[in-house]
Motif scaffolding. Structure first.
Motif, PDB file in Angstrom:
ATOM      1  N   VAL A 300       0.833  -1.209   0.000  1.00  0.00           N
ATOM      2  CA  VAL A 300       0.000   0.000   0.000  1.00  0.00           C
ATOM      3  C   VAL A 300       0.864   1.254   0.000  1.00  0.00           C
ATOM      4  O   VAL A 300       0.624   2.196  -0.771  1.00  0.00           O
ATOM      5  N   ALA A 301       1.892   1.275   0.856  1.00  0.00           N
ATOM      6  CA  ALA A 301       2.760   2.447   0.962  1.00  0.00           C
ATOM      7  C   ALA A 301       3.522   2.693  -0.334  1.00  0.00           C
ATOM      8  O   ALA A 301       3.578   3.829  -0.834  1.00  0.00           O
ATOM      9  N   PHE A 302       4.100   1.641  -0.909  1.00  0.00           N
ATOM     10  CA  PHE A 302       4.888   1.799  -2.133  1.00  0.00           C
ATOM     11  C   PHE A 302       4.010   2.191  -3.323  1.00  0.00           C
ATOM     12  O   PHE A 302       4.415   2.997  -4.169  1.00  0.00           O
ATOM     13  N   VAL A 303       2.818   1.627  -3.389  1.00  0.00           N
ATOM     14  CA  VAL A 303       1.912   1.974  -4.482  1.00  0.00           C
ATOM     15  C   VAL A 303       1.530   3.454  -4.400  1.00  0.00           C
ATOM     16  O   VAL A 303       1.461   4.150  -5.432  1.00  0.00           O
ATOM     17  N   LYS A 304       1.309   3.957  -3.197  1.00  0.00           N
ATOM     18  CA  LYS A 304       0.970   5.373  -3.043  1.00  0.00           C
ATOM     19  C   LYS A 304       2.137   6.273  -3.463  1.00  0.00           C
ATOM     20  O   LYS A 304       1.936   7.353  -3.989  1.00  0.00           O
ATOM     21  N   ILE A 305       3.354   5.799  -3.219  1.00  0.00           N
ATOM     22  CA  ILE A 305       4.525   6.556  -3.679  1.00  0.00           C
ATOM     23  C   ILE A 305       4.565   6.586  -5.202  1.00  0.00           C
ATOM     24  O   ILE A 305       4.805   7.630  -5.825  1.00  0.00           O
ATOM     25  N   LEU A 306       4.296   5.427  -5.829  1.00  0.00           N
ATOM     26  CA  LEU A 306       4.311   5.354  -7.293  1.00  0.00           C
ATOM     27  C   LEU A 306       3.200   6.215  -7.896  1.00  0.00           C
ATOM     28  O   LEU A 306       3.376   6.797  -8.970  1.00  0.00           O
ATOM     29  N   PHE A 309       4.125   9.734  -8.671  1.00  0.00           N
ATOM     30  CA  PHE A 309       4.934   9.958  -9.875  1.00  0.00           C
ATOM     31  C   PHE A 309       4.112   9.815 -11.145  1.00  0.00           C
ATOM     32  O   PHE A 309       4.610  10.051 -12.246  1.00  0.00           O
ATOM     33  N   ASN A 310       2.859   9.374 -10.985  1.00  0.00           N
ATOM     34  CA  ASN A 310       1.900   9.339 -12.093  1.00  0.00           C
ATOM     35  C   ASN A 310       2.420   8.558 -13.307  1.00  0.00           C
ATOM     36  O   ASN A 310       2.434   9.044 -14.436  1.00  0.00           O
ATOM     37  N   PHE A 311       2.841   7.325 -13.067  1.00  0.00           N
ATOM     38  CA  PHE A 311       3.328   6.486 -14.158  1.00  0.00           C
ATOM     39  C   PHE A 311       2.164   6.055 -15.045  1.00  0.00           C
ATOM     40  O   PHE A 311       1.140   5.568 -14.561  1.00  0.00           O
ATOM     41  N   LYS A 312       2.308   6.216 -16.340  1.00  0.00           N
ATOM     42  CA  LYS A 312       1.267   5.861 -17.303  1.00  0.00           C
ATOM     43  C   LYS A 312       1.638   4.627 -18.125  1.00  0.00           C
ATOM     44  O   LYS A 312       0.783   3.859 -18.536  1.00  0.00           O
ATOM     45  N   ASN A 313       2.947   4.460 -18.372  1.00  0.00           N
ATOM     46  CA  ASN A 313       3.407   3.343 -19.204  1.00  0.00           C
ATOM     47  C   ASN A 313       3.211   2.028 -18.450  1.00  0.00           C
ATOM     48  O   ASN A 313       3.770   1.828 -17.370  1.00  0.00           O
ATOM     49  N   ILE A 314       2.439   1.127 -19.031  1.00  0.00           N
ATOM     50  CA  ILE A 314       2.094  -0.121 -18.345  1.00  0.00           C
ATOM     51  C   ILE A 314       3.312  -1.024 -18.145  1.00  0.00           C
ATOM     52  O   ILE A 314       3.413  -1.744 -17.154  1.00  0.00           O
ATOM     53  N   VAL A 315       4.255  -0.993 -19.101  1.00  0.00           N
ATOM     54  CA  VAL A 315       5.465  -1.811 -18.977  1.00  0.00           C
ATOM     55  C   VAL A 315       6.317  -1.322 -17.815  1.00  0.00           C
ATOM     56  O   VAL A 315       6.810  -2.116 -16.994  1.00  0.00           O
ATOM     57  N   VAL A 316       6.502  -0.002 -17.741  1.00  0.00           N
ATOM     58  CA  VAL A 316       7.272   0.577 -16.637  1.00  0.00           C
ATOM     59  C   VAL A 316       6.600   0.284 -15.299  1.00  0.00           C
ATOM     60  O   VAL A 316       7.260  -0.081 -14.319  1.00  0.00           O
ATOM     61  N   LEU A 317       5.279   0.408 -15.269  1.00  0.00           N
ATOM     62  CA  LEU A 317       4.530   0.154 -14.040  1.00  0.00           C
ATOM     63  C   LEU A 317       4.699  -1.294 -13.593  1.00  0.00           C
ATOM     64  O   LEU A 317       4.930  -1.564 -12.392  1.00  0.00           O
ATOM     65  N   HIS A 318       4.611  -2.225 -14.527  1.00  0.00           N
ATOM     66  CA  HIS A 318       4.805  -3.633 -14.187  1.00  0.00           C
ATOM     67  C   HIS A 318       6.208  -3.875 -13.635  1.00  0.00           C
ATOM     68  O   HIS A 318       6.379  -4.599 -12.646  1.00  0.00           O
TER      69      HIS A 318
END
Length: 378
Positions: A300-306, A309-318
């Motif tokens: 939960v904490a790490f996802v909120k950090i990500l 940064f508003n990552f949109k690219n699905i590959v980068v997010l994975h």
């Protein structure tokens, strides 16, 4: 006569796999709720079934490691002390840390927990229905309840009576299911006592009783049967998108027997032949309780950090989510090595004279004496 010594490494690896399934499930659900993106096409929607594996494993391990002590009612105090030491100290450390995190850094980790005395006491002592700081702690209430049920076997004079009571209790739960009993308006204690998942603990007990009585030739068929049943259940759950709640009877029907066959087959296989298991799997299995306790608040904490940064690219997010999972596994192994393990050993040593020693079970199979040391699965 040839003698060989094994530890149940396959069971350790299975514990690690069960924990990892739950981690993947919570990573998937958080990815959808925070990013609107499916992690690995949401194929780990069934991952909460790792808890079902844990429950069957608990029934097996407790029965297998404590069977010799059941003949001596004086061992009851040691059994309960050892279980309390196993569950509470690591849990208290972790829940305190995340409670402080919620107070000091609410932007990264926030639950519905209210800091009242009643809430705090219920959470720290795992009363049924407690408000959770850590979203996985509900399962520990059921684990403790099983320990209490198992403790009755120490004081029941004839062990067959304990087995019959176990069967009657299981039948009562099944009858409640067939009568369409609903847990919706039941009290927290009633839900705990008649929870269908309690049947999974007794499947583990039955596995421990059955293993010495079956031939080694059935080990592989048992494993294959269990894996096929588990795969079929996982596909069904994923297709139907059914949430696996604790009072959901279908989860027990789908994943309980599958877990029983897998565990029974794995143990029988390892008792009859030497196996080499990768050290990483063993380490993950050893740290499975730490991983189980740590992963959800950290995810939960790490996802909120990500999210910030508003990552949109699905590959980068994975890629980032996979790194988060690897990091959490690494942190869990370190926590086990430097906190959980030494703390548990230290506390256990205070009551060394009363704690049931890890028994050595000798099993005669085809002219061989196999000694199984059980320290690594307690």
């Amino acid at each position: 006569m040839e003698e060989k010594k094994n530890t149940l490494g396959l069971i350790q690896a299975l514990r690690g796999a069960a924990s990892l399934l739950v981690v993947l499930y919570h990573t998937s659900s958080n990815a959808i709720s925070n990013f609107g993106q499916e992690f690995c096409s949401n194929i780990f929607f069934f991952g909460s079934s790792g808890v079902d594996i844990f429950f069957v494993l608990s029934g097996f391990i407790i029965t297998y490691t404590s069977s010799k002590g059941l003949e001596d009612p004086g061992k009851l105090g040691g059994f309960l002390y050892k279980r309390i030491v196993r569950i509470f100290p690591p849990y208290w450390i972790i829940i305190t840390f995340f409670l402080l995190m919620q107070i000091l850094l609410p932007a990264f980790y926030r639950t519905h927990f209210n800091l009242s005395f009643a809430n705090t006491a219920a959470a720290y002592f795992l009363f049924p229905g407690h408000t959770m700081v850590n979203g996985v702690s509900w399962s520990l209430s059921y684990e403790l309840f099983f320990y209490v049920l198992f403790a009755l076997a120490f004081i029941i004079p004839r062990k067959k009576w304990a087995f019959y009571l176990c069967m009657i209790y299981t039948i009562v739960i099944i009858v409640m299911f067939t009568s369409r009993y609903s847990h919706e308006y039941a009290s927290s204690w009633t839900k705990l006592i008649f929870c269908p998942m309690n049947v999974e603990f007794f499947l583990g007990v039955f596995a421990a009783i059955l293993i010495p009585k079956i031939s080694k030739v059935v080990s592989v068929p048992f494993i294959i049967t269990g894996l096929l049943l588990f795969l079929a259940a996982a596909i069904f759950i994923d297709i139907q998108k059914i949430e696996l709640h604790p009072d959901f009877y279908l989860r027990v029907l789908l994943f309980g027997p599958a877990s029983f066959f897998i565990i029974t087959g794995l143990v029988k296989l390892e008792l009859t032949q030497k196996l080499n298991i990768h050290n990483l799997l063993l380490k993950l299995g050893e740290a499975s309780y730490s991983l189980y306790l740590l992963h959800l608040p950290l995810v939960v904490a790490f996802v909120k950090i990500l999210v910030k940064f508003n990552f949109k690219n699905i590959v980068v997010l994975h890629g980032l989510l996979i790194l988060v999972i690897v990091f959490i596994c690494y942190i869990s192994i370190l926590f086990y090595k430097f906190v959980e393990k030494p703390l548990t050993r230290k506390l256990t040593s205070f009551n060394k004279g009363k704690v049931i020693p890890a028994p050595v079970v000798k099993i005669q199979e085809e002219g061989r004496s196999t000694e199984l040391f059980k320290n690594n699965i307690q």
